[in-house]
Design a protein around this motif. Structure first.
Motif, PDB file in Angstrom:
ATOM      1  N   SER A   1       0.961  -1.341  -0.193  1.00 13.04           N
ATOM      2  CA  SER A   1       0.165  -0.247   0.164  1.00 13.04           C
ATOM      3  C   SER A   1       1.013   1.166   0.023  1.00 13.04           C
ATOM      4  O   SER A   1       0.304   2.422  -0.129  1.00 13.04           O
ATOM      5  CB  SER A   1      -1.524  -0.239   1.068  1.00 13.04           C
ATOM      6  OG  SER A   1       0.147  -0.456   2.600  1.00 13.04           O
ATOM      7  N   LEU A   2       2.366   1.006   0.163  1.00  4.45           N
ATOM      8  CA  LEU A   2       3.158   2.091   0.414  1.00  4.45           C
ATOM      9  C   LEU A   2       3.536   2.121  -1.273  1.00  4.45           C
ATOM     10  O   LEU A   2       4.425   1.515  -2.618  1.00  4.45           O
ATOM     11  CB  LEU A   2       4.421   2.297   1.419  1.00  4.45           C
ATOM     12  CG  LEU A   2       3.844   1.711   2.663  1.00  4.45           C
ATOM     13  CD1 LEU A   2       4.694   1.345   3.602  1.00  4.45           C
ATOM     14  CD2 LEU A   2       3.115   2.154   3.300  1.00  4.45           C
ATOM     15  N   SER A   3       3.477   3.315  -1.574  1.00  2.00           N
ATOM     16  CA  SER A   3       4.405   3.793  -2.782  1.00  2.00           C
ATOM     17  C   SER A   3       6.321   4.261  -2.084  1.00  2.00           C
ATOM     18  O   SER A   3       6.249   4.125  -1.779  1.00  2.00           O
ATOM     19  CB  SER A   3       4.362   5.831  -2.809  1.00  2.00           C
ATOM     20  OG  SER A   3       5.198   6.871  -1.915  1.00  2.00           O
ATOM     21  N   ASN A   4       7.250   4.450  -4.214  1.00  7.50           N
ATOM     22  CA  ASN A   4       8.544   3.887  -3.173  1.00  7.50           C
ATOM     23  C   ASN A   4       9.020   5.223  -2.514  1.00  7.50           C
ATOM     24  O   ASN A   4       9.552   4.550  -1.669  1.00  7.50           O
ATOM     25  CB  ASN A   4       9.193   4.026  -4.845  1.00  7.50           C
ATOM     26  CG  ASN A   4       8.878   3.202  -5.888  1.00  7.50           C
ATOM     27  OD1 ASN A   4       8.810   1.262  -5.604  1.00  7.50           O
ATOM     28  ND2 ASN A   4       8.428   3.288  -6.991  1.00  7.50           N
ATOM     29  N   ALA A   5       8.631   6.262  -2.187  1.00  8.19           N
ATOM     30  CA  ALA A   5       9.445   7.270  -1.321  1.00  8.19           C
ATOM     31  C   ALA A   5       8.637   6.448  -0.689  1.00  8.19           C
ATOM     32  O   ALA A   5       9.286   7.392   1.437  1.00  8.19           O
ATOM     33  CB  ALA A   5       8.124   8.477  -2.106  1.00  8.19           C
ATOM     34  N   GLU A   6       7.598   6.111   0.077  1.00  4.26           N
ATOM     35  CA  GLU A   6       7.219   6.116   1.674  1.00  4.26           C
ATOM     36  C   GLU A   6       7.703   4.766   1.871  1.00  4.26           C
ATOM     37  O   GLU A   6       8.212   5.485   2.766  1.00  4.26           O
ATOM     38  CB  GLU A   6       5.184   5.458   1.902  1.00  4.26           C
ATOM     39  CG  GLU A   6       4.775   6.914   0.748  1.00  4.26           C
ATOM     40  CD  GLU A   6       2.767   6.626   0.892  1.00  4.26           C
ATOM     41  OE1 GLU A   6       1.900   7.232   1.420  1.00  4.26           O
ATOM     42  OE2 GLU A   6       2.945   5.947   0.283  1.00  4.26           O
TER      43      GLU A   6
END
Length: 124
Positions: A12-17
């Motif tokens: 559920s997370l983006s690469n940045a997150e």
């Protein structure tokens, strides 16, 4: 490694997150400024990520004992488990990608990665 997908390894997370969560995990305790400078993120973008993480209970912020204006960030148990699950998922994906390589190819791959890190100044 699916780096161009908007979500990291179908999480559920983006690469940045994911990078921010990993940084919190590795540093154990840090400030938002350290995350911003360490990951070269925009301050407001990092702030939005941390706000989301705070709402989800992934970390806590506590005032520094030496400077009450500075907030020290630490992962909660939930945040630590989330980070460790993503690290294990990453490790499993890497193992899957290299399992078909010969020993010679694995050594060449490792050397190439070491060269990249040295050239970019990440390892001496």
């Amino acid at each position: 490694m699916d780096l161009l997908n908007s979500r990291y390894l179908d999480s559920s997370l983006s690469n940045a997150e994911t990078r921010v969560l990993y940084e919190l995990h590795e540093r154990k305790c840090c400030t938002q400024s350290q995350i911003v400078s360490g990951l070269h993120l925009d301050k407001s973008y990092a702030s939005r990520i941390l706000h989301r993480f705070g709402k989800e209970g992934l970390f806590v912020a506590e005032p520094s004992e030496t400077d009450r204006r500075v907030q020290l960030l630490r992962l909660t148990e939930k945040g630590r488990k989330t980070a460790e699950a993503l690290i294990e998922l990453t490790n499993r994906r890497i193992r899957e990608q290299i399992q078909g390589l010969t020993n010679t190819q694995q050594i060449r791959l490792q050397q190439a990665m070491t060269d990249i890190m040295q050239i970019l100044g990440k390892e001496k």
